[in-house]
Design an enzyme around this catalytic site. Structure first.
Site, short mmCIF file in Angstrom:
data_model
loop_
_atom_site.label_atom_id
_atom_site.label_comp_id
_atom_site.label_asym_id
_atom_site.label_seq_id
_atom_site.Cartn_x
_atom_site.Cartn_y
_atom_site.Cartn_z
N HIS A 1 -2.27 1.51 6.55
CA HIS A 1 -2.41 1.36 5.12
C HIS A 1 -2.05 2.57 5.36
O HIS A 1 -2.61 3.38 6.07
CB HIS A 1 -3.97 1.37 5.34
CG HIS A 1 -4.56 1.00 3.84
ND1 HIS A 1 -3.81 -0.18 3.04
CD2 HIS A 1 -5.03 1.87 3.07
CE1 HIS A 1 -3.95 0.14 1.78
NE2 HIS A 1 -4.91 0.89 1.91
N CYS B 1 1.00 -1.11 0.29
CA CYS B 1 0.33 0.17 -0.25
C CYS B 1 0.71 1.39 0.07
O CYS B 1 0.37 2.41 -0.38
CB CYS B 1 -1.17 -0.01 1.02
SG CYS B 1 0.04 -0.41 2.95
N ASP C 1 -8.58 4.72 -1.82
CA ASP C 1 -8.38 2.81 -0.95
C ASP C 1 -7.27 2.63 -2.18
O ASP C 1 -8.29 1.97 -2.78
CB ASP C 1 -9.21 2.04 -0.50
CG ASP C 1 -8.80 0.95 0.27
OD1 ASP C 1 -7.83 1.11 0.29
OD2 ASP C 1 -9.40 1.24 1.74
#
Length: 744
Positions: free
Chosen positions: A620, A515, A638
């Site tokens: 994240h 990520c 996201d």
């Protein structure tokens, strides 16, 4: 004896104690090791059983999808065959030929089709036959009148002339009607078959998505009930259970497509067929390759007419009028149908239908069925007759001998050349095309349905839907009605200026723990930073696998990168301001969000703790795309799109998610402001000297701070900001960079 033994013990007391201690330690260590191994084996067996359980459920779900589609196809087929009734047109065409008693009048449609190919002009043949029949009738009628009464000859001649005029008029009407009927047969044969292709593809994908969503909810409920009991609260991760009524109402949504939505699809395909093959003469000869090109042109026309944009309205009842029609037709009450759980499922399936993944799977299914259709139509094209082979190979030309005959050379060249394509008159293909449309919908066994259901794309979409997490309560999906409303208002108020740069370079992380590199690559590409190296071929581009951090690749894939490593990595490519959650106030965080949302040359990446937002996982990284000032919500794009869609979140909740400490470093998370090196950033974005000192004291236990005189010279930089160079304590190209700045 005892005294000697006791004396031996006393003399070797220390050694015996050490031996006993070592033996006891080994015993307990072995016992502990065995317990650990047993626990690991039990955990591994439990995990394997869980994976087998979910795999079995998924396989059963796929079988249920196939049976469900087979049960729904007859209802759809009945309506399609009734609305696009090619057989009725053929019956009407035969009715025109029935009154004719000649040999041509008793022929079948297929025999007439062959006669059409053999003659120069179909209409002239039919008209000549009509004239011959009229003349025979006239002659026989006049002969009978002469035998009965010769005195009425003049009246008979007048009557015969009237009959001839009526026959001529009937002949003209018949010519025009036959041509129109054949044109309708041509258009409707293509239209019906393509409706079958498109509708079966859409119905297959829709049912797979619906049952995958229901199967996912059922699986989660079974796991919760098994391991946590019936009365369990998961802090919003499992919002509410799917009742049988909600499940029934959700699965009934396919009624809309089967009874209403496919008609909109029919209008699009009919227009495309008229546009692409309406000009095609009935006696035109086409090859299999040209027929494939015709189908491809119709597909392109259907897409140009806006099919992909109309998919939600085709598959779901949207709008008050359509919802009212859907409820009235099924005798449902809105209060009982539109429960919170049903609305959530409806938003989720609409998000999936509007996604690029759904469009890609739908296009691949249409192409797959079209290829199978063309393969079936290949049987209608006879094999071309190969040219006869020469009796013997031509002798080589030798000096002094005569050259080979030119005719022999031409024959040999024709033998080795590509044979001509087989061509068939288009009107001969129409019955077979119409029958294939019937086979797609009603075939037993239905090879078309088995083909599209077994495609990897449909299986992948079902798996992604089955395994994908539900967005927790309090977060608004970006593609939902409310999410699109929030984004539209944000864009109108000027708080989504950088969104399109990010959306145009959006990258889904290639590994579950990538990520950080994925978010950084997305931002660097949005800033149009030159990576200084080739990506693939001659192209220079950022991707997460090319951004190497201080960690080994295996460690990076397993654990990702930390806050400081993201700063270290990003600072080698751009200007980065980092702020941890403990050092940046809530007001400062909101101010930075508003600043970034109004610019397209500065972007924010947040490092947050997922469980604080009731999401699954741990830490994240994701970039920020927009801000909605009226509701104080921020859009987070996201990077793990396979897990969660992009979502709007309250700024205060997101700020609280930044405060949680990273287990690996023991330091809180935070956010980054990233821009090009030559960008002029607002001096107010840099943290104060006091916050810098507090942050340095926190970093001393985790990283080394070194003074450096070689730093990036930022315009209008505050004098109270201490320029430094960060090193994560490991040798790396990013750590050895002389253009790294730490701010916050």
């Amino acid at each position: 004896m005892l005294d000697s033994a006791w004396g031996f013990v006393k003399r070797h007391q220390r050694k015996l104690m050490i031996t006993a201690g070592v033996a006891g330690g080994l015993y307990y260590s072995g016992k502990l090791l065995l317990e650990r191994i047993t626990e690991m084996q039990a955990a591994s067996a439990k995990e394997r059983a869980a994976k087998d359980n979910i795999r079995i459920r998924f396989d059963q779900n796929q079988r249920d999808c196939l049976f469900t589609i087979m049960s729904l196809l007859p209802e759809l087929s009945e309506q399609v065959l009734h609305e696009v009734d090619v057989e009725k047109l053929i019956t009407e065409l035969r009715a025109i030929h029935v009154p004719q008693k000649s040999a041509a009048g008793s022929q079948t449609i297929c025999e007439k089709t062959q006669n059409i190919e053999a003659h120069e002009d179909r209409n002239d043949v039919w008209s000549e036959q009509g004239e011959q029949t009229s003349m025979q009738t006239k002659e026989s009628g006049s002969g009978a009148e002469e035998e009965k009464d010769a005195s009425n000859a003049s009246g008979t001649v007048i009557e015969a002339n009237d009959n001839a005029q009526q026959a001529a008029q009937a002949k003209n009407v018949t010519r025009r009607t036959k041509l129109e009927i054949w044109e309708d047969i041509k258009i409707q044969s293509f239209t019906r078959t393509l409706i079958a292709v498109y509708s079966e593809s859409l119905l297959t994908i829709l049912v797979h998505v619906q049952l995958s969503m229901v199967g996912r909810s059922t699986y989660l409920e079974s796991v919760v009930g098994k391991y946590a009991g019936e009365d369990v609260t998961l802090d919003g991760r499992l919002i509410s259970r799917l009742s049988s009524a909600d499940e029934q109402h959700f699965l009934m949504l396919s009624w809309w497509f089967i009874n209403r939505g496919w008609r909109q699809l029919m209008s699009l395909i009919s227009e495309a067929a008229n546009h692409c093959i309406g000009y095609l003469p009935l006696k035109e000869r086409v090859s299999h390759r040209e027929l494939s090109a015709l189908f491809a042109s119709i597909h392109n026309r259907v897409r140009e007419n806006g099919l992909m944009q109309d998919l939600p309205a085709i598959l779901l009842p949207l709008g008050d009028e359509n919802v009212g029609e859907y409820l009235a037709a099924n005798r449902l009450e809105a209060e009982r149908v539109f429960t919170p759980v049903f609305v959530r499922l409806l938003d989720q399936i609409r998000d999936i239908i509007e996604s690029s993944d759904f469009i890609y799977v739908f296009s691949s299914c249409v192409n797959r069925l079209t290829a199978q259709l063309l393969e079936s139509l290949q049987e209608s094209f006879p094999e071309p007759v190969p040219a006869p082979a020469p009796s013997a190979p031509l002798p080589p030309t030798v000096e002094g001998e005569a050259a080979p005959d030119l005719d022999d050379v031409v024959k040999e060249f024709e033998h080795f050349s590509v044979p001509p394509e087989s061509r068939v008159v288009i009107v001969q293909l129409l019955p077979r095309i119409a029958r294939e449309g019937h086979q797609i919908l009603n075939g037993v066994p239905n090879q078309y349905l088995e083909n599209v259901s077994a495609s990897r794309e449909v299986q992948a979409l079902s798996a992604a839907t089955f395994y994908r997490r539900e967005l927790p309560e309090g977060l608004v999906s970006f593609t939902s009605l409310q999410g699109r409303k929030l984004f539209k208002e944000s864009l109108n108020e000027g708080f989504a200026e950088g969104y399109f740069n990010l959306a145009g370079n959006f990258t889904v992380q290639s590994e579950p723990a990538y990520c950080g590199p994925s978010s950084l690559a997305m931002v660097l590409n949005a800033l149009e930073v030159d990576p200084g190296r080739k990506w693939k071929g001659v192209w220079r581009w950022y991707s997460d696998e090319l951004l190497k951090s201080c960690r080994a690749e295996s460690d990076l894939k397993a654990n990702g990168i930390t806050f400081d490593e993201f700063l270290c990595l990003g600072s080698t490519h751009a200007q980065v301001i980092a702020k941890r959650g403990k050092t940046a106030s809530r007001e400062e965080f909101l101010r930075d969000i508003r600043y970034v949302a109004q610019r397209d040359d500065v972007f924010m990446v947040v490092s947050f703790y997922r469980p604080a937002l009731n999401q699954t996982g741990d830490g994240h990284f994701s970039p920020v795309g927009a801000y909605h000032p009226d509701t104080n919500q921020v859009l987070v794009l996201d990077s793990a799109r396979y897990k969660y869609p992009s979502w709007f979140c309250d700024v205060d909740r997101l700020y609280d998610a930044l405060q949680h400490k990273d287990v690996e470093t023991g330091l809180p998370r935070g956010y980054f402001l990233i821009s090009r090196r030559d960008a002029r950033m607002d001096p107010g974005l840099f943290p104060s000297f006091e916050s810098q000192k507090n942050h340095y004291s926190q970093l001393e236990s985790a990283i080394d701070i070194e003074s450096s005189s070689e730093v990036v010279d930022l315009p209008e930089r505050p004098s109270d900001v201490l320029p430094t160079k960060i090193s994560c304590g490991k040798s790396s190209s990013c750590c050895s960079s002389k253009k790294t700045i730490l701010n916050g």
